[in-house]
Design a protein around this motif. Structure first.
Motif, short mmCIF file in Angstrom:
data_model
loop_
_atom_site.label_atom_id
_atom_site.label_comp_id
_atom_site.label_asym_id
_atom_site.label_seq_id
_atom_site.Cartn_x
_atom_site.Cartn_y
_atom_site.Cartn_z
N GLN A 280 28.63 7.22 16.15
CA GLN A 280 29.18 8.54 15.87
C GLN A 280 29.04 8.84 14.39
O GLN A 280 28.84 7.95 13.56
N MET A 281 29.19 10.13 14.04
CA MET A 281 28.95 10.56 12.67
C MET A 281 30.07 11.49 12.20
O MET A 281 30.51 12.37 12.95
N ILE A 282 30.51 11.28 10.98
CA ILE A 282 31.44 12.20 10.32
C ILE A 282 30.63 12.92 9.25
O ILE A 282 30.07 12.28 8.36
N TYR A 283 30.57 14.23 9.35
CA TYR A 283 29.63 15.00 8.53
C TYR A 283 30.22 15.34 7.16
O TYR A 283 31.43 15.40 6.97
N GLN A 284 29.31 15.62 6.23
CA GLN A 284 29.70 15.91 4.85
C GLN A 284 30.46 17.22 4.73
O GLN A 284 31.46 17.30 4.03
N MET A 285 30.00 18.26 5.42
CA MET A 285 30.58 19.59 5.28
C MET A 285 31.44 19.91 6.49
O MET A 285 30.94 20.38 7.52
N ALA A 286 32.74 19.65 6.38
CA ALA A 286 33.63 19.91 7.50
C ALA A 286 33.65 21.38 7.88
O ALA A 286 33.83 21.73 9.05
N ASP A 287 33.44 22.27 6.90
CA ASP A 287 33.44 23.70 7.18
C ASP A 287 32.39 24.08 8.21
O ASP A 287 32.60 24.97 9.04
N THR A 288 31.22 23.44 8.14
CA THR A 288 30.14 23.79 9.05
C THR A 288 30.07 22.86 10.25
O THR A 288 29.33 23.14 11.20
N ALA A 289 30.82 21.77 10.24
CA ALA A 289 30.74 20.78 11.32
C ALA A 289 31.71 21.08 12.46
O ALA A 289 31.54 20.56 13.57
N LEU A 290 32.73 21.91 12.21
CA LEU A 290 33.73 22.22 13.23
C LEU A 290 33.49 23.63 13.77
O LEU A 290 33.27 24.56 13.01
N LEU B 295 43.20 25.49 8.39
CA LEU B 295 43.36 24.18 7.77
C LEU B 295 42.72 24.16 6.40
O LEU B 295 41.79 24.91 6.11
N SER B 296 43.23 23.29 5.54
CA SER B 296 42.60 23.07 4.24
C SER B 296 41.33 22.25 4.41
O SER B 296 41.07 21.68 5.49
N GLY B 297 40.53 22.16 3.35
CA GLY B 297 39.30 21.39 3.41
C GLY B 297 39.54 19.93 3.77
O GLY B 297 38.82 19.34 4.57
N GLY B 298 40.57 19.34 3.19
CA GLY B 298 40.89 17.95 3.48
C GLY B 298 41.35 17.74 4.91
O GLY B 298 40.99 16.75 5.56
N GLN B 299 42.13 18.68 5.42
CA GLN B 299 42.59 18.58 6.81
C GLN B 299 41.42 18.70 7.79
O GLN B 299 41.36 17.98 8.78
N LYS B 300 40.48 19.59 7.47
CA LYS B 300 39.31 19.74 8.35
C LYS B 300 38.47 18.47 8.36
O LYS B 300 37.93 18.08 9.40
N GLN B 301 38.35 17.81 7.21
CA GLN B 301 37.58 16.57 7.17
C GLN B 301 38.25 15.50 8.01
O GLN B 301 37.58 14.70 8.68
N ARG B 302 39.57 15.47 8.01
CA ARG B 302 40.28 14.48 8.82
C ARG B 302 40.09 14.75 10.32
O ARG B 302 40.03 13.81 11.12
N ILE B 303 39.97 16.02 10.69
CA ILE B 303 39.68 16.35 12.09
C ILE B 303 38.30 15.79 12.46
O ILE B 303 38.11 15.29 13.58
N GLY B 304 37.35 15.86 11.53
CA GLY B 304 36.04 15.28 11.77
C GLY B 304 36.11 13.78 12.02
O GLY B 304 35.38 13.23 12.86
N ILE B 305 37.00 13.11 11.31
CA ILE B 305 37.19 11.67 11.51
C ILE B 305 37.76 11.40 12.89
O ILE B 305 37.31 10.51 13.62
N ALA B 306 38.77 12.19 13.28
CA ALA B 306 39.38 12.01 14.60
C ALA B 306 38.37 12.27 15.71
O ALA B 306 38.36 11.57 16.73
N ARG B 307 37.52 13.26 15.53
CA ARG B 307 36.52 13.56 16.55
C ARG B 307 35.55 12.40 16.72
O ARG B 307 35.13 12.07 17.84
N ALA B 308 35.17 11.75 15.61
CA ALA B 308 34.29 10.59 15.71
C ALA B 308 34.97 9.44 16.43
O ALA B 308 34.37 8.76 17.27
N LEU B 309 36.24 9.22 16.12
CA LEU B 309 36.99 8.13 16.75
C LEU B 309 37.21 8.38 18.23
O LEU B 309 37.38 7.44 19.02
N ALA B 310 37.20 9.65 18.63
CA ALA B 310 37.50 10.01 20.02
C ALA B 310 36.52 9.39 21.01
O ALA B 310 36.88 9.13 22.16
#
Length: 550
Positions: free
Chosen positions: A359-369, A420-435
């Motif tokens: 799985q991958m956690i992307y650099q730009m959370a704004d465009t990844a979600l 969400l803030s930028g940091g919160q969006k990045q954490r969602i990306g982490i959760a999605r990868a772990l899912a």
């Protein structure tokens, strides 16, 4: 200190509300701010502190779902809170410019960079098309963009994230504004490029007496840029002082906590056993975009329970290597192995289990979600796809993942990414990868959008997950502090090739490869004189000459 006549921006008792759960909630609580011409003020604090919200309000602007409920924002004698829409629009782009955190989400993907750069000078009748194009090329050159005469004629998706961020910085400078709002402008940049961009920004501010609000969570960067620093926490002002005084003698406990971050250093792990099979093997991989070769004979291994950090400048091939591993970019030579077995080059030919394992956690959370999907759906989709779990059990699993990334499920499950803030969006990306419950995760600048307190928490969380689940990580990063914190091995890349690799402890001890030494010496320090001293040592010319009109 500049005299009162030079005041450009005055913010008094600024209060901003956000709409949530069918009611307005105050998120900025009476902040004051005074900015003089030629002065740079740093706004720092955790994710969600209100830094970007205040920066946008300085332009008389609020995001959707927010409103200025009280206070004044006066720019050069004009009250922006009561100005007409057309009056505010006349200022933006010409006298006030904004450099966003995520360049990838800010550019129009349908238009070339040069056309977007020249739009503001043409709209405000500052330059002709030819003049603004010529000036853009000069700015591209001074900001160290490759092929400055040609790169502007590419589309946003045809350049790297770091290159795109520099192009947006150049675009903000196009009209030589009186005020620039820099919202994490070097987040996506490698350390060597960051030096050039910071120097260019500082010189342009000096040459044109431009004022700036510099929003960042990187304390070492703000130390190089700001004359004064204002510390924020959850919409409140904590303290403000001149930069040197703030660094040497912070008064508030919260500020002292910010100064003391990055204490996390993971204990070193024993080397893999000689007969152990790597979980992921990159073997003699070469890759190309069209006729342009971008990877050349890249090889390294990643073992279970271990972290390999891949570092290098923007465009060095770090993210491209990740694309090859995941099957998004089939190699033109070499192969990728998973647990000793060769993977199909294209992701379309891989089994569902092979896809799940990496799985991958992307650099730009704004465009990844997906901006139209709620957080519960975003995290829940891979759980349902890979595990077939639905209903109450799916909701329970999503809640568990939200807990793991330190976001309260009841508050975030039904929100959209835009809330969400930028940091919160990045954490969602982490959760999605772990899912997907993978064995291997690629973390592509996973902490780049996070303030340092949150970043440390994320690194601790990832370390805990690695221990609990025996996960293997590939960390793509330009943050060498992150490398020191979490890596077991380090791979250094330049221009699509591996120039050096080895255990972290060996890689950080001299003698280094010449390029590795350049990277290590380019990490900013908490010393306001660090950037100036470094530029003097390297004999760098006045980058601010880029700002002069041709």
């Amino acid at each position: 200190m500049a005299d009162e006549k030079s005041v450009l921006l005055t913010v008094k008792d600024l209060r901003i509300e956000g709409y949530s759960d069918e009611k307005w909630i105050e998120i900025v609580h009476g902040v004051d701010l005074t900015l003089h011409r030629g002065e740079v003020m740093g706004l720092i604090g955790e994710s969600g502190a209100g830094k970007s919200t205040i920066g946008l309000a300085a332009m008389g602007f609020t995001r959707d779902g927010c409103r200025i409920s009280n206070g004044t924002v006066e720019f050069d004698g004009m009250e922006l809170t009561s100005a007409t829409r057309s009056e505010r629009r006349a200022l933006r782009g010409s006298r006030i410019a904004y450099v966003a955190q995520s360049a990838a989400a800010s550019f129009n993907p349908a238009h070339k960079l040069i056309d977007q750069h020249t739009e503001a000078p043409l709209l405000h009748k500052i330059d002709t098309k030819d003049e603004s194009t010529k000036d853009a090329i000069e700015l591209y050159r001074r900001l160290r963009l490759p092929n400055p005469e040609e790169i502007g004629f590419r589309y946003p998706h045809q350049v790297s994230g770091g290159q795109l961020q520099r192009a947006m910085t150049a675009m903000a400078m196009a009209c030589r504004p009186d005020l620039i709002i820099f919202d994490e402008p070097t987040t996506a940049l490698d350390v060597t490029t960051q030096i050039e961009v910071l120097a260019a920004i500082r010189d342009i501010v000096d040459q044109f007496n431009t004022a700036a609000l510099y929003i960042t969570h990187d304390l070492a960067v703000v130390a190089q840029m700001a004359d004064r620093i204002k510390v924020l926490l959850k919409g409140d002002e904590v303290e403000e002082a001149e930069t040197r005084k703030m660094l040497e003698d912070p008064q508030e406990e919260y500020t002292k906590t910010l100064w003391a971050v990055r204490s996390f250093k993971r204990k070193p792990k024993p080397a893999p056993k000689k007969d152990e099979t790597p979980l992921v093997t990159v073997r003699n991989v070469s890759a190309a975009y069209g006729d342009t070769k971008v990877l050349d004979d890249v090889s390294f291994d990643i073992y279970r329970g271990r972290t390999v950090a891949v570092v290098g400048e923007s465009g060095s091939g770090k993210s491209t290597t990740a694309r090859c591993i995941t099957g998004l970019l089939p190699p033109i030579g070499g192969e990728i192995l998973f647990d000793g077995k060769v993977l199909p080059p294209r992701y379309q030919d891989r089994t569902k289990d092979q896809l799940r394992q990496a799985q991958m956690i992307y650099q730009m959370a704004d465009t990844a979600l997906n901006p139209k999907k709620k957080i519960g759906e975003i995290i829940g989709r891979p759980i349902e796809f890979y595990s077939g779990v639905t209903g109450a059990e799916l909701k329970k699993r999503v809640d568990q993942l939200l807990d793991q990334i330190e976001l309260e499920p009841s508050l975030y499950y039904h929100r959209l990414p835009s809330e969400l803030s930028g940091g919160q969006k990045q954490r969602i990306g982490i959760a999605r990868a772990l899912a997907a419950e993978p064995a291997f995760i690629i973390c592509d600048e996973v902490t780049s959008a996070l303030d340092q307190l949150v970043a440390e928490g994320i690194l601790r969380l990832l370390d805990k997950l690695q221990k609990d689940l025996n996960l293997a990580y590939m960390f793509i990063t330009h943050d060498l502090a992150t490398v020191r914190s979490i890596a077991d091995e380090v791979v250094v890349m330049k221009e699509g090739k591996v120039v050096e690799q080895g255990p972290k402890d060996v890689m950080f001890k001299p003698p280094h490869h010449e390029y590795t030494d350049l990277l290590l010496s380019s990490v900013p320090e908490m010393d306001p004189d660090w950037l100036s001293n470094l530029l003097d040592e390297r004999g760098v010319d006045n980058i601010g000459e880029a700002a002069n009109k041709s």
